[in-house]
Structure formats: C-alpha cells, structure tokens
Scaffold this motif. Structure first.
Motif, PDB file in Angstrom:
ATOM      1  N   ARG A 179      41.143  10.099 -95.429  1.00  0.00           N
ATOM      2  CA  ARG A 179      40.595  10.224 -96.748  1.00  0.00           C
ATOM      3  C   ARG A 179      39.412   9.473 -97.005  1.00  0.00           C
ATOM      4  NH1 ARG A 179      44.966   8.644 -98.893  1.00  0.00           N
ATOM      5  NH2 ARG A 179      45.858  10.810 -99.341  1.00  0.00           N
ATOM      6  N   TRP A 180      39.222   8.236 -96.897  1.00  0.00           N
ATOM      7  CA  TRP A 180      37.821   7.575 -97.237  1.00  0.00           C
ATOM      8  C   TRP A 180      36.885   8.128 -96.490  1.00  0.00           C
ATOM      9  CZ3 TRP A 180      34.263   5.137 -95.270  1.00  0.00           C
ATOM     10  CH2 TRP A 180      33.077   4.369 -96.013  1.00  0.00           C
ATOM     11  N   ILE A 181      36.961   8.429 -95.280  1.00  0.00           N
ATOM     12  CA  ILE A 181      36.106   9.046 -94.247  1.00  0.00           C
ATOM     13  C   ILE A 181      35.337  10.362 -94.756  1.00  0.00           C
ATOM     14  CG2 ILE A 181      35.316   9.832 -92.189  1.00  0.00           C
ATOM     15  CD1 ILE A 181      37.027   7.364 -90.966  1.00  0.00           C
ATOM     16  N   VAL A 182      36.315  11.171 -95.153  1.00  0.00           N
ATOM     17  CA  VAL A 182      36.087  12.572 -95.851  1.00  0.00           C
ATOM     18  C   VAL A 182      35.285  12.373 -97.138  1.00  0.00           C
ATOM     19  CG1 VAL A 182      37.081  14.676 -96.696  1.00  0.00           C
ATOM     20  CG2 VAL A 182      37.727  13.672 -94.711  1.00  0.00           C
ATOM     21  N   VAL A 183      36.004  11.489 -98.125  1.00  0.00           N
ATOM     22  CA  VAL A 183      35.047  11.290 -99.321  1.00  0.00           C
ATOM     23  C   VAL A 183      33.595  10.718 -99.062  1.00  0.00           C
ATOM     24  CG1 VAL A 183      35.136  10.059-101.474  1.00  0.00           C
ATOM     25  CG2 VAL A 183      37.191  11.134-100.804  1.00  0.00           C
ATOM     26  N   HIS A 184      33.567   9.686 -98.110  1.00  0.00           N
ATOM     27  CA  HIS A 184      32.365   9.215 -97.828  1.00  0.00           C
ATOM     28  C   HIS A 184      31.281  10.295 -97.346  1.00  0.00           C
ATOM     29  CE1 HIS A 184      29.137   6.703 -96.296  1.00  0.00           C
ATOM     30  NE2 HIS A 184      29.366   6.999 -95.233  1.00  0.00           N
ATOM     31  N   PRO A 225      39.094   1.878 -92.517  1.00  0.00           N
ATOM     32  CA  PRO A 225      39.141   3.041 -93.607  1.00  0.00           C
ATOM     33  C   PRO A 225      40.042   4.253 -92.946  1.00  0.00           C
ATOM     34  CG  PRO A 225      37.364   3.404 -92.239  1.00  0.00           C
ATOM     35  CD  PRO A 225      37.885   2.095 -91.724  1.00  0.00           C
ATOM     36  N   SER A 226      40.588   5.008 -94.186  1.00  0.00           N
ATOM     37  CA  SER A 226      41.527   6.182 -93.946  1.00  0.00           C
ATOM     38  C   SER A 226      40.876   7.407 -93.499  1.00  0.00           C
ATOM     39  CB  SER A 226      42.309   6.123 -94.927  1.00  0.00           C
ATOM     40  OG  SER A 226      41.734   6.701 -95.961  1.00  0.00           O
ATOM     41  N   GLY A 256      47.895  12.973 -91.314  1.00  0.00           N
ATOM     42  CA  GLY A 256      47.357  13.252 -92.632  1.00  0.00           C
ATOM     43  C   GLY A 256      46.215  12.339 -93.107  1.00  0.00           C
ATOM     44  N   LEU A 257      45.863  12.531 -94.324  1.00  0.00           N
ATOM     45  CA  LEU A 257      44.607  11.874 -94.904  1.00  0.00           C
ATOM     46  C   LEU A 257      44.890  10.207 -94.892  1.00  0.00           C
ATOM     47  CD1 LEU A 257      43.944  14.140 -97.819  1.00  0.00           C
ATOM     48  CD2 LEU A 257      42.609  13.978 -95.898  1.00  0.00           C
ATOM     49  N   SER A 292      33.448  17.815 -85.452  1.00  0.00           N
ATOM     50  CA  SER A 292      34.254  17.160 -86.634  1.00  0.00           C
ATOM     51  C   SER A 292      35.264  17.847 -87.046  1.00  0.00           C
ATOM     52  CB  SER A 292      32.985  16.897 -87.501  1.00  0.00           C
ATOM     53  OG  SER A 292      32.172  15.815 -86.959  1.00  0.00           O
ATOM     54  N   ARG A 293      35.220  19.213 -87.315  1.00  0.00           N
ATOM     55  CA  ARG A 293      36.367  20.006 -88.009  1.00  0.00           C
ATOM     56  C   ARG A 293      37.609  19.754 -87.030  1.00  0.00           C
ATOM     57  NH1 ARG A 293      32.309  24.429 -89.570  1.00  0.00           N
ATOM     58  NH2 ARG A 293      31.895  23.892 -91.666  1.00  0.00           N
ATOM     59  N   ALA A 294      37.421  19.783 -85.889  1.00  0.00           N
ATOM     60  CA  ALA A 294      38.452  19.810 -84.512  1.00  0.00           C
ATOM     61  C   ALA A 294      38.913  18.333 -84.764  1.00  0.00           C
ATOM     62  CB  ALA A 294      37.745  19.980 -83.396  1.00  0.00           C
ATOM     63  N   LEU A 295      38.132  17.420 -84.804  1.00  0.00           N
ATOM     64  CA  LEU A 295      38.569  15.996 -84.880  1.00  0.00           C
ATOM     65  C   LEU A 295      39.520  15.576 -86.013  1.00  0.00           C
ATOM     66  CD1 LEU A 295      35.758  14.415 -83.195  1.00  0.00           C
ATOM     67  CD2 LEU A 295      37.650  14.629 -82.169  1.00  0.00           C
ATOM     68  N   VAL A 296      38.964  16.057 -87.159  1.00  0.00           N
ATOM     69  CA  VAL A 296      39.614  16.023 -88.565  1.00  0.00           C
ATOM     70  C   VAL A 296      41.081  16.970 -88.308  1.00  0.00           C
ATOM     71  CG1 VAL A 296      39.554  16.660 -91.056  1.00  0.00           C
ATOM     72  CG2 VAL A 296      37.585  15.623 -89.864  1.00  0.00           C
ATOM     73  N   ALA A 297      41.192  18.051 -87.965  1.00  0.00           N
ATOM     74  CA  ALA A 297      42.378  18.836 -87.832  1.00  0.00           C
ATOM     75  C   ALA A 297      43.405  18.022 -86.989  1.00  0.00           C
ATOM     76  CB  ALA A 297      42.110  20.110 -86.946  1.00  0.00           C
ATOM     77  N   GLN A 298      42.880  17.455 -85.843  1.00  0.00           N
ATOM     78  CA  GLN A 298      43.706  16.428 -84.755  1.00  0.00           C
ATOM     79  C   GLN A 298      44.362  15.336 -85.703  1.00  0.00           C
ATOM     80  OE1 GLN A 298      41.876  15.189 -81.471  1.00  0.00           O
ATOM     81  NE2 GLN A 298      43.620  13.660 -80.903  1.00  0.00           N
ATOM     82  N   ALA A 299      43.460  14.687 -86.607  1.00  0.00           N
ATOM     83  CA  ALA A 299      43.920  13.665 -87.136  1.00  0.00           C
ATOM     84  C   ALA A 299      44.788  13.851 -88.346  1.00  0.00           C
ATOM     85  CB  ALA A 299      42.662  12.640 -87.797  1.00  0.00           C
ATOM     86  N   LEU A 300      44.564  14.978 -89.005  1.00  0.00           N
ATOM     87  CA  LEU A 300      45.533  15.442 -89.773  1.00  0.00           C
ATOM     88  C   LEU A 300      47.058  15.726 -89.633  1.00  0.00           C
ATOM     89  CD1 LEU A 300      43.140  17.730 -92.141  1.00  0.00           C
ATOM     90  CD2 LEU A 300      44.157  15.696 -93.005  1.00  0.00           C
ATOM     91  N   THR A 301      46.900  16.352 -88.117  1.00  0.00           N
ATOM     92  CA  THR A 301      48.413  16.610 -87.568  1.00  0.00           C
ATOM     93  C   THR A 301      49.012  15.208 -86.994  1.00  0.00           C
ATOM     94  OG1 THR A 301      47.378  17.184 -85.418  1.00  0.00           O
ATOM     95  CG2 THR A 301      47.704  18.908 -86.807  1.00  0.00           C
ATOM     96  N   GLU A 302      48.164  14.347 -86.886  1.00  0.00           N
ATOM     97  CA  GLU A 302      48.738  13.064 -86.436  1.00  0.00           C
ATOM     98  C   GLU A 302      49.075  12.359 -87.600  1.00  0.00           C
ATOM     99  OE1 GLU A 302      45.565  11.608 -84.032  1.00  0.00           O
ATOM    100  OE2 GLU A 302      46.020  12.879 -82.287  1.00  0.00           O
TER     101      GLU A 302
END
Length: 179
Positions: free
Chosen positions: A149-154, A146-147, A131-132, A119-129
């Motif tokens: 951002r929404w997924i992380v807050v959830h 959902p964005s 952002g939130l 999950s951390r790797a997938l989030v890092a990938q999405a952030l580079t592609e």
C-alpha cells in the motif's frame, strides 16, 4: 470496462475498492506521462527549461528506474536487472537522468513501457500473496519495511510530482498544455 479520457488515460474507478482505486490512480498518472511524451522526437525528449537539466526523456528513464526499484527490488527482493545492475551509482547518482540523452525516443518509451508491464505483474503477484498489507521483502537500511500500500501511494506521488515537471517541459517544446 475502463473509461478513457480525451488523452487516452484510464479514469480511476469512482466507487472501486481500495486496491482498484489506488491502482487506477497509478495507471492514470502513468498514462499522463505517456501523453506528455507522446509524439516527441529526440530533440523534444532532450529539451530543458531554464537552468534545470531535467528532460522528458530523463523523466521516462528515471521513472523506469523507480518502478523497478520499488516493485522489483524492494517489494520482491530481486536483484537489479540491466541496465541498473552495471551502473556506478556512487560515481553518478543521477545516471538514470543523465544517460537518457544517449537513448532514442523509441528506446526510452519501450524501456519505460516494459518496466511498467513488469511492475504490474509484480504488483498482481504481491496482491495474491498478501494484498495491500503485503510487506516488502527488502527492508530499508534502518530496518523498517513498507507495505505494498505504501509503495503504491509513493509511486502515485512520484508520478504526480514528475508529471508537473512534464507539463512545463512539454509546453516549452511545442506549446502543448493541459492538466
């Protein structure tokens, strides 16, 4: 440098940007669950409270599923990987909870930790592609998306809710309390 509290949990940044703050709180919640499950044998991870069938092992496996569901399946539109890809969810919609009793403590912890690492790797990938604001690639059945951002807050909410359950379960096992 990340500051750790007395239980080994990373303190979220006090003055970080939005991304660092959100991910800091998510990692803090993840570390709280690890602390609540730390050092328990199979009977400790299978203990229940009252009439609820919820266990700490079930929470670990459920949150592994939730991590994979949101960060892999929804955010990146990946197909479910084992063991989720072979589950008959219609026959047992709570399979992640129920099947945990068949897994050893080492299996449950490793499975959850490996899923969190993915999950951390997938989030890092999405952030580079993107952002939130990055929209999930898999929409909900009603078409809404959902964005990140929404997924992380959830996910912060999901962990916080289950960490409350973990507090009660851990206390029932060996009396350990805290936060």
């Amino acid at each position: 440098m990340t500051e750790l509290d007395e239980h080994g949990r990373p303190e979220p940044p006090l003055a970080g940007d939005e991304t660092a703050t959100l991910l800091g709180f998510l990692d803090y919640q993840r570390a709280t669950l690890a602390w609540k499950c730390e050092g328990l044998d199979a009977s400790g991870l299978k203990a229940t409270v009252g009439v609820s069938p919820m266990t700490l092992g079930g929470i670990l496996k459920h949150l592994a599923y939730v991590e994979d569901h949101w960060f892999s399946r929804r955010l990146h539109d990946h197909d479910f990987q084992p063991p989720w890809d072979t589950v008959d969810w219609e026959a047992d919609p709570d399979w992640d909870w129920h099947s945990a009793v068949e897994d050893s403590p080492d299996q449950l912890r490793a499975f959850w930790q490996d899923t969190v690492a993915r999950s951390r790797a997938l989030v890092a990938q999405a952030l580079t592609e993107g952002g939130l604001e990055q929209p999930a690639k898999r929409a909900w059945p009603d078409g809404r998306v959902p964005s990140l951002r929404w997924i992380v807050v959830h996910m912060i909410e999901e962990y916080a809710r289950h960490n409350g359950h973990a507090d009660l379960l851990r206390e029932s096992v060996d009396g350990q309390t805290g936060e």
